[in-house]
Scaffold this active site. Structure first.
Site, PDB file in Angstrom:
ATOM      1  N   SER A  41       0.800  -1.080   0.130  1.00  0.00           N
ATOM      2  CA  SER A  41      -0.020   0.139   0.036  1.00  0.00           C
ATOM      3  C   SER A  41       0.953   1.436  -0.102  1.00  0.00           C
ATOM      4  O   SER A  41       1.689   1.363  -0.854  1.00  0.00           O
ATOM      5  CB  SER A  41      -0.984  -0.139   1.366  1.00  0.00           C
ATOM      6  OG  SER A  41      -2.005   1.050   1.011  1.00  0.00           O
TER       7      SER A  41
ATOM      8  N   LYS B 297       4.463   1.928  -2.249  1.00  0.00           N
ATOM      9  CA  LYS B 297       5.016   3.151  -2.973  1.00  0.00           C
ATOM     10  C   LYS B 297       6.450   3.567  -2.345  1.00  0.00           C
ATOM     11  O   LYS B 297       7.524   3.678  -3.255  1.00  0.00           O
ATOM     12  CB  LYS B 297       4.396   4.384  -2.447  1.00  0.00           C
ATOM     13  CG  LYS B 297       2.558   4.265  -2.948  1.00  0.00           C
ATOM     14  CD  LYS B 297       1.963   5.458  -2.463  1.00  0.00           C
ATOM     15  CE  LYS B 297       0.304   5.548  -2.328  1.00  0.00           C
ATOM     16  NZ  LYS B 297      -0.354   4.861  -3.680  1.00  0.00           N
TER      17      LYS B 297
ATOM     18  N   GLN C  39      -7.418   5.763  -7.833  1.00  0.00           N
ATOM     19  CA  GLN C  39      -7.118   6.976  -7.021  1.00  0.00           C
ATOM     20  C   GLN C  39      -6.403   7.938  -7.978  1.00  0.00           C
ATOM     21  O   GLN C  39      -5.200   7.765  -8.652  1.00  0.00           O
ATOM     22  CB  GLN C  39      -6.212   6.810  -5.917  1.00  0.00           C
ATOM     23  CG  GLN C  39      -5.913   8.051  -4.942  1.00  0.00           C
ATOM     24  CD  GLN C  39      -4.950   7.805  -3.621  1.00  0.00           C
ATOM     25  OE1 GLN C  39      -4.227   6.880  -3.675  1.00  0.00           O
ATOM     26  NE2 GLN C  39      -5.220   8.618  -2.832  1.00  0.00           N
TER      27      GLN C  39
ATOM     28  N   GLU D 284      -3.535  13.635  -0.497  1.00  0.00           N
ATOM     29  CA  GLU D 284      -3.706  12.721   0.586  1.00  0.00           C
ATOM     30  C   GLU D 284      -2.814  12.666   1.775  1.00  0.00           C
ATOM     31  O   GLU D 284      -2.770  12.943   2.955  1.00  0.00           O
ATOM     32  CB  GLU D 284      -4.009  11.387   0.199  1.00  0.00           C
ATOM     33  CG  GLU D 284      -4.185  10.328   1.476  1.00  0.00           C
ATOM     34  CD  GLU D 284      -4.586   9.009   0.949  1.00  0.00           C
ATOM     35  OE1 GLU D 284      -4.453   8.025   2.004  1.00  0.00           O
ATOM     36  OE2 GLU D 284      -4.603   8.654   0.134  1.00  0.00           O
TER      37      GLU D 284
ATOM     38  N   TRP E 282      -9.357   1.184  -6.538  1.00  0.00           N
ATOM     39  CA  TRP E 282      -8.539   2.404  -6.349  1.00  0.00           C
ATOM     40  C   TRP E 282      -7.359   2.254  -6.402  1.00  0.00           C
ATOM     41  O   TRP E 282      -6.328   3.206  -6.525  1.00  0.00           O
ATOM     42  CB  TRP E 282      -9.069   2.693  -4.689  1.00  0.00           C
ATOM     43  CG  TRP E 282      -8.385   3.693  -4.116  1.00  0.00           C
ATOM     44  CD1 TRP E 282      -7.605   4.218  -3.161  1.00  0.00           C
ATOM     45  CD2 TRP E 282      -8.961   5.363  -4.298  1.00  0.00           C
ATOM     46  NE1 TRP E 282      -7.251   5.533  -2.776  1.00  0.00           N
ATOM     47  CE2 TRP E 282      -8.242   6.190  -3.438  1.00  0.00           C
ATOM     48  CE3 TRP E 282     -10.009   5.991  -5.035  1.00  0.00           C
ATOM     49  CZ2 TRP E 282      -8.845   7.426  -3.465  1.00  0.00           C
ATOM     50  CZ3 TRP E 282     -10.462   7.202  -4.777  1.00  0.00           C
ATOM     51  CH2 TRP E 282      -9.639   8.063  -4.351  1.00  0.00           C
TER      52      TRP E 282
ATOM     53  N   HIS F 283      -7.130  -6.336   0.823  1.00  0.00           N
ATOM     54  CA  HIS F 283      -5.743  -5.507   0.649  1.00  0.00           C
ATOM     55  C   HIS F 283      -4.943  -5.766   1.670  1.00  0.00           C
ATOM     56  O   HIS F 283      -4.831  -5.930   2.899  1.00  0.00           O
ATOM     57  CB  HIS F 283      -6.262  -4.031   0.749  1.00  0.00           C
ATOM     58  CG  HIS F 283      -5.383  -2.920   0.718  1.00  0.00           C
ATOM     59  ND1 HIS F 283      -4.388  -3.145  -0.367  1.00  0.00           N
ATOM     60  CD2 HIS F 283      -4.709  -1.902   1.406  1.00  0.00           C
ATOM     61  CE1 HIS F 283      -3.711  -2.039  -0.464  1.00  0.00           C
ATOM     62  NE2 HIS F 283      -3.839  -1.448   0.652  1.00  0.00           N
TER      63      HIS F 283
END
Length: 570
Positions: A264, A268, A306, A314, A358, A395
């Site tokens: 998640s 990144k 997203q 965010e 997303w 997820h």
């Protein structure tokens, strides 16, 4: 990750397939959840540093074990000597940029030129997407069986942070996987391969829940709360400092062979860490979504993913300069397929979730396909894998479909054993078509050629030799040096068929000195002391009569050498 894999964390809720986790200090939501509140503060004390200030030898002595690790670089960034001049403007395009097109308008034609092209991509990505990754003046620290402490100084300022260590059973030293925030590849599987886990708290280095004008964490203690560098790059900087300390430690606990993983928001981070530190042998981002692996130009075209504006706002994940591109990704001079290419030819295993819109899995697949073209051009096509064909939509779940390729990746790139998974397995609902997104072709790069820039320690003079030519049939082999640096060199192996075509080959030689292969690709290689044996891996075994093929490549430690090679046809 399963709750069992994270003993200090508790599963709070499962809502629409999105897992929220907590520990004693904060509730950390995944990147697809609402922003977390700023409850995490940088925490370290002089007492903690004193407790773990165990003396360590800071001599950069290579600790070579087993069959050695896969492709890694001699430094954090081997292209530092490349002369990169970033232009003031660049053309806009809705298609993925050509990763082989240099800033001067010419294309890369030789594998030896990739190092400086990679440096161009790095500079452009820092300038427009992530922000700068500075090199500090001083890094010191300690490594014990339970903790790594890191002390960094730069331009008169100092900061510290730490990471915990979990060792597998057996006798070390061990290679290690740095796991972002407890979210990443299954730690039980990692430990079972004989690999240590370094649990890294990225919030201690680049905190979330902070405004861009007041960024917090160890990185910003040094470079200022108003630094334009985004949190992802700040956290990647922290990973590099951990590797600095591991390298300095002398290898009594951990080998300097490292991987990195995260899921998640931490996927990144792991992706950025692997792209911007060439010492990382294996990068494993999971479900990284927008701001991660997913192609930036593709995200606006993928329904439900997203939006770039949401990713930018965010959290301060991306650099401040990216604000100019949230509504205009076509204006970017780079895209994430080229960031994937920055990792080449090192190990890369991208894992994606096609069941949560997303996360933009189709854009992730597109970036993987585009980056795979760089791997192919470098003769390392088997070193990249992508897998989104999973059944469980939860997820950041531990998935049975990933267990075997995860084991294969760790064994190959961190332990130097077996073969990589070498797979592109896209879910049918989130497959990508690279042809729709490019107007460039993948070049056939010559295995040796002039480098664009060299340091005094480098040379491009071939060091090669062949076994005696076969009489009428058989084969010969040539070891050709591509490039050399202070601690090692890269070679390609050319195989020539005699008067009769061959369907396969086995090569053998004995090093004349202390040289050893530390990584290889496109061959099954075994080493015993100075003796080396290599066999084709099927697709590269057949060579027509009288023809020469660049069969495989390797990186070796020590001075370049010209071994006498014996070639035996299959």
């Amino acid at each position: 990750m399963t709750p069992a894999a994270l003993p200090s964390r508790a599963l709070l809720t499962v809502d629409d397939g999105l897992c929220l986790w907590s520990d004693k200090e904060s509730a950390m939501a995944s990147s697809i959840d609402p922003p977390i509140t700023p409850r995490r503060q940088l925490r370290f004390t002089l007492v903690l540093a004193a407790v773990f200030a165990v003396a360590a030898a800071f001599v950069l002595t290579p600790h070579l074990t087993r069959a050695e690790a896969q492709v890694t670089a001699a430094s954090e960034w081997d292209g530092a000597a490349c002369n990169v001049a970033v232009p003031g403007s660049w053309a806009s395009s809705s298609l993925l940029p050509d990763p082989f097109l240099k800033i001067d308008g010419t294309r890369v034609t030789a594998q030896s030129q990739w190092e400086c092209r990679r440096s161009e991509i790095k500079e452009l990505a820092e300038r427009t997407i992530y922000g700068d990754k500075p090199q500090p003046d001083s890094v010191t620290g300690t490594v014990t069986s339970s903790r790594i402490t890191v002390n960094v100084s730069d331009n008169g300022r100092s900061t510290s942070f730490s990471a915990s260590v979990q060792l597998p059973s057996g006798t070390g030293p061990f290679p290690a996987v740095i796991v972002y925030g407890g979210f990443g590849a299954d730690t039980a599987t990692i430990l079972a391969t004989g690999t240590a886990v370094v649990n890294y708290d990225p919030a201690a280095v680049g905190a979330e829940g902070t405004p861009r004008s007041n960024k917090q964490g160890a990185f910003y203690n040094l470079y200022g709360a108003t630094s334009t560098t985004g949190v992802l790059m700040a956290q990647a900087w922290g990973v590099s400092r951990i590797i600095d300390v591991i390298e300095q430690s002398g290898g009594s606990v951990l080998e300097p062979t490292t991987g990195v993983t995260g899921c998640s928001r931490y996927g990144k981070g792991a992706f950025v860490a692997g792209a911007f530190d060439q010492r990382i042998a294996l990068t494993m981002p999971i479900e990284s979504g927008s701001g991660g692996v997913s192609a930036l130009r593709s995200i606006p075209q993928e329904s439900g993913s997203q939006p770039l504006s949401s990713t930018y706002n965010e959290q301060p994940w991306l650099g401040d300069a990216f604000s100019a591109y949230t509504g205009n990704p076509a204006g970017l001079p780079v895209d994430t397929h080229e960031v994937v290419g920055m990792i080449a030819p090192r190990g890369l295993f991208i894992m994606d979730n096609p069941h949560v819109e997303w996360l933009g899995a189709r854009s992730g697949a597109l970036a993987a396909l585009g980056g795979a073209e760089v791997y192919k051009a470098l003769g390392a096509g088997s070193n990249i894998s992508y897998h989104s064909n999973v059944s469980d939509g939860t997820h950041c779940a531990t998935r049975s479909e990933w267990r075997t390729p995860l084991q294969q990746s760790i064994n190959k790139f961190l332990h130097g054993t077996g073969n990589p998974p070498a797979l592109i397995n896209m879910h049918s609902s989130k497959s990508a078509n690279l042809a729709q997104w490019r107007n460039w072709t993948t070049p056939t790069l010559t295995p040796a050629g002039p480098t664009e820039t060299t340091t005094p320690a480098e040379t491009t003079t071939p060091a090669e030799t062949t076994s005696p030519p076969p009489g009428g049939a058989g084969c010969t082999a040539t070891v050709q040096m591509v490039s050399q640096w202070n601690s090692g060199w890269q070679g390609n192996v050319l195989v020539t068929a005699g008067a009769t075509a061959i369907s396969g080959w086995t090569l053998s030689w004995t090093w004349p000195g202390s040289q050893r292969i530390t990584s290889s690709w496109n061959a099954s290689v075994t080493s015993s002391g100075a003796a080396v044996t290599a066999e084709d891996i099927g697709w590269n075994g057949a060579i027509a009569a009288g023809r020469t093929a660049t069969a495989w490549g390797f990186v070796a430690s020590g001075a370049s050498a010209a071994p006498v090679v014996t070639c035996t046809p299959a």
